[in-house]
Design an enzyme around this catalytic site. Structure first.
Site, PDB file in Angstrom:
ATOM      1  N   SER A 176       0.800  -1.232   0.000  1.00 47.24           N
ATOM      2  CA  SER A 176       0.000   0.000   0.000  1.00 47.24           C
ATOM      3  C   SER A 176       0.824   1.270   0.000  1.00 47.24           C
ATOM      4  CB  SER A 176      -0.946  -0.045   1.187  1.00 47.24           C
ATOM      5  OG  SER A 176      -1.678  -1.240   1.104  1.00 47.24           O
ATOM      6  N   ARG A 191       7.504   6.098  -4.484  1.00 47.76           N
ATOM      7  CA  ARG A 191       8.066   6.692  -3.258  1.00 47.76           C
ATOM      8  C   ARG A 191       7.327   6.110  -2.073  1.00 47.76           C
ATOM      9  NH1 ARG A 191       3.895  10.163  -2.595  1.00 47.76           N
ATOM     10  NH2 ARG A 191       3.106  10.974  -4.548  1.00 47.76           N
ATOM     11  N   ASP A 229      -3.958  -1.472  -1.343  1.00 43.48           N
ATOM     12  CA  ASP A 229      -5.021  -1.862  -0.403  1.00 43.48           C
ATOM     13  C   ASP A 229      -6.404  -1.367  -0.829  1.00 43.48           C
ATOM     14  OD1 ASP A 229      -4.250   0.741   0.160  1.00 43.48           O
ATOM     15  OD2 ASP A 229      -4.068   0.482   2.319  1.00 43.48           O
TER      16      ASP A 229
HETATM   17  C1  BGC Z   1      -0.423   5.207   0.159  1.00 42.45           C
HETATM   18  C2  BGC Z   1      -1.475   4.459  -0.620  1.00 42.45           C
HETATM   19  C3  BGC Z   1      -2.335   3.657   0.319  1.00 42.45           C
HETATM   20  C4  BGC Z   1      -2.872   4.511   1.438  1.00 42.45           C
HETATM   21  C5  BGC Z   1      -3.714   3.743   2.425  1.00 42.45           C
HETATM   22  C6  BGC Z   1      -1.058   5.990   1.287  1.00 42.45           C
HETATM   23  O1  BGC Z   1      -0.075   6.589   2.069  1.00 42.45           O
HETATM   24  O2  BGC Z   1       0.302   6.064  -0.680  1.00 42.45           O
HETATM   25  O3  BGC Z   1      -0.884   3.621  -1.579  1.00 42.45           O
HETATM   26  O4  BGC Z   1      -3.381   3.085  -0.408  1.00 42.45           O
HETATM   27  O5  BGC Z   1      -1.821   5.129   2.118  1.00 42.45           O
HETATM   28  O6  BGC Z   1      -2.996   2.714   3.013  1.00 42.45           O
END
Ligand code: BGC
Length: 489
Positions: A176, A191, A229
């Site tokens: 995620s 990143r 996620d």
């Molecule tokens: C991330 C996402 C993720 C979200 C929830 C963010 O900081 O960049 O990819 O889906 O958090 O977990």
């Protein structure tokens, strides 16, 4: 003698007058300090205001950015990442599949048994916390740690189920963080977010990294799907309701994914999928707009973060940051208005000491003397003997921070519904499903209620009745296992 008595009386009166004056001065000083604290509170409240008109501007700005992000790579702060998922689960998935869900301070390993229309007949979940040092170390250290826990899980499973080792285990990998996917099971890390800072992993294919670590630990497993996620959550929602079009995470971080019409993605140069659809991982945490109500506290938080200038929407709305914004406001009130007495409580100076679950517990304290607020102030911040009026202000601040976050997240959902053309009453009685997961949504009831009510208000009664929120429990993990099933060999 008499004279002396009179003299003593005069001196006594003067002393009383002196003490009284001191008391009055102290009271005035206290009143002045309290007035200053109230002024800071009011100013903060005004700056965090999210009237409907502003939220609609935020929603419109998000829709504009969605178009820009779909038009070209780098066209917007919104990455609008192509997931390579053109088909969501149907409910026919069958077999045993695994999932690895990595996205915050904990990761989870799942083993899910699917039996077609019989649904999920069995699931095992193990949760492991990631040692803080690993979130700032090397890629190998992190993936070795994960692979080792996965190896233990598999060994335990063999012991428990006495099943002959499956020839090829198929894994859905929920990762995620922003990833530029190159296929359904490969993608490079753009990143880190949420406080992770493992520099040598940026630009690497996370599936390759995981697979190498699995080999090092002797685990036979193939990554069949790499998903965010939000996409796991969307897939989990779709598994039981084929009218779910949106997946949202409100947890440590925040993000949304939705089903886009493939033809509406100018930057997609691959063949048009048969379904005509493509799931997009928006990475809405990185959204920013001049319409967002950003205060000096948010600005300072951002500047001091590991990713300044990035994830601005996330820093206003998600669980990692709400408690920290509150701490910063309290610190200012303590420093400039002696809000907690003459001394500034030293714990209040520790960044991130006040978590969002602490804030949620204080916000939702229904006791008449706000006992839970007292408890948190004492145990977390070592602030004792707070008068009730101080505790009330703390609750008020929690409310301001949570309300702003929840209402902005609601504006985000409105923006996506607009982009999908689902912000008006839909024909028939099929309700558009919004699958949501994440600790903030699950455990912070006031936040959740505010979010759902605000989406309803923004849509208007008629349209609001044609959407439905579904809490997609364990969505990110189970959804990944479902997608591993549909993409297994
Ligand atoms: C991330 C996402 C993720 C979200 C929830 C963010 O900081 O960049 O990819 O889906 O958090 O977990």
């Amino acid at each position: 003698m008499r004279k002396a008595v009179v003299g003593a009386a005069v001196v006594g009166t003067a002393a009383v007058v002196g003490v009284a004056a001191l008391v009055v001065r102290q009271r005035m000083k206290r009143c002045g300090k309290w007035a200053r604290a109230m002024a800071l509170l009011k100013e903060f409240e005004e700056k965090c205001a999210t009237p409907e008109a502003k939220l609609k501007q935020v929603a419109d700005a998000l829709t504009v950015e969605m178009h820009a992000g779909l038009a070209s790579e780098g066209g917007s702060k919104l990455k609008m990442l192509i997931s390579f998922i053109a088909n969501l689960p149907t409910g026919d998935e069958d077999g045993i599949f695994y999932a690895l869900d990595l996205g915050g301070t904990n990761f989870r390993v799942l083993r899910v048994q699917l039996r077609g229309r019989g649904g999920v007949v069995h699931q095992e979940i193990a949760e492991v916390s990631i040692p803080p040092a690993l979130t700032g170390g090397t890629s190998d250290e992190l993936f070795d740690y994960i692979a080792e826990k996965l190896a233990n899980f598999v060994a335990e499973e063999e012991r428990l189920f006495h099943q002959p080792p499956v020839k090829q285990r198929e894994l859905g990998f929920t990762f995620s963080f922003p990833v530029m996917q190159t296929s359904i099971n490969s993608g490079t890390l753009i990143r880190w977010t949420k406080g992770f800072a493992i520099n040598d992993a940026v630009g690497q294919d996370v599936v390759v990294e995981l697979t190498k670590a699995l080999k090092r630990k002797g685990v036979e497993m193939r990554v069949a799907a790499l998903v965010n996620d939000t996409i796991g959550t969307l897939a989990r929602g779709r598994y039981t309701n084929n009218n779910v079009y949106l997946g949202v995470i409100l947890g440590t971080g925040t993000n949304a994914a939705y089903v886009e019409c493939a033809q509406a993605i100018p930057k997609w140069h691959g063949p048009l999928p048969k379904s005509g659809e493509m799931v997009i991982n928006m990475e809405w945490g990185n959204f920013r707009s001049s319409h967002l109500p950003i205060t000096e506290y948010d600005h300072a938080l951002d500047v001091g973060s590991v990713n300044p200038g990035e994830q601005i929407f996330e820093k206003l709305t998600s669980g990692m940051y709400l408690g920290e914004v509150l701490r910063r406001v309290l610190l200012r009130m303590a420093t400039e208005a002696s809000f907690f007495g003459d001394e500034v409580p030293s714990k209040l100076k520790d960044p991130f000491i006040l978590s969002t679950p602490d804030m949620s517990a204080m916000h939702q304290d229904t006791s008449s003397d706000l006992r839970e607020v007292d408890n948190k102030l004492r145990t977390v911040l070592e602030i004792r003997n707070t008068p009730l009026k101080t505790r009330r202000v703390v609750v008020e601040l929690c409310n301001i921070v949570a309300t702003r976050g929840a209402r902005l997240a609601a504006a985000g959902i409105l923006g996506i519904l607009k982009k999908m053309g689902r912000d008006t009453p839909q024909e028939g009685d099929r309700k558009t499903g919004i699958a949501i997961d994440g600790g903030l949504y699950e455990h912070y009831t006031e936040y959740r209620k505010c979010l759902e009510n605000t989406v309803g208000q923004l849509l208007g009664e008629k349209t609001a009745s044609s959407i439905v929120f579904e809490h997609s429990t364990d969505g990110s993990g189970i959804g990944a296992a479902l997608l591993a099933a549909s993409n297994s060999l």
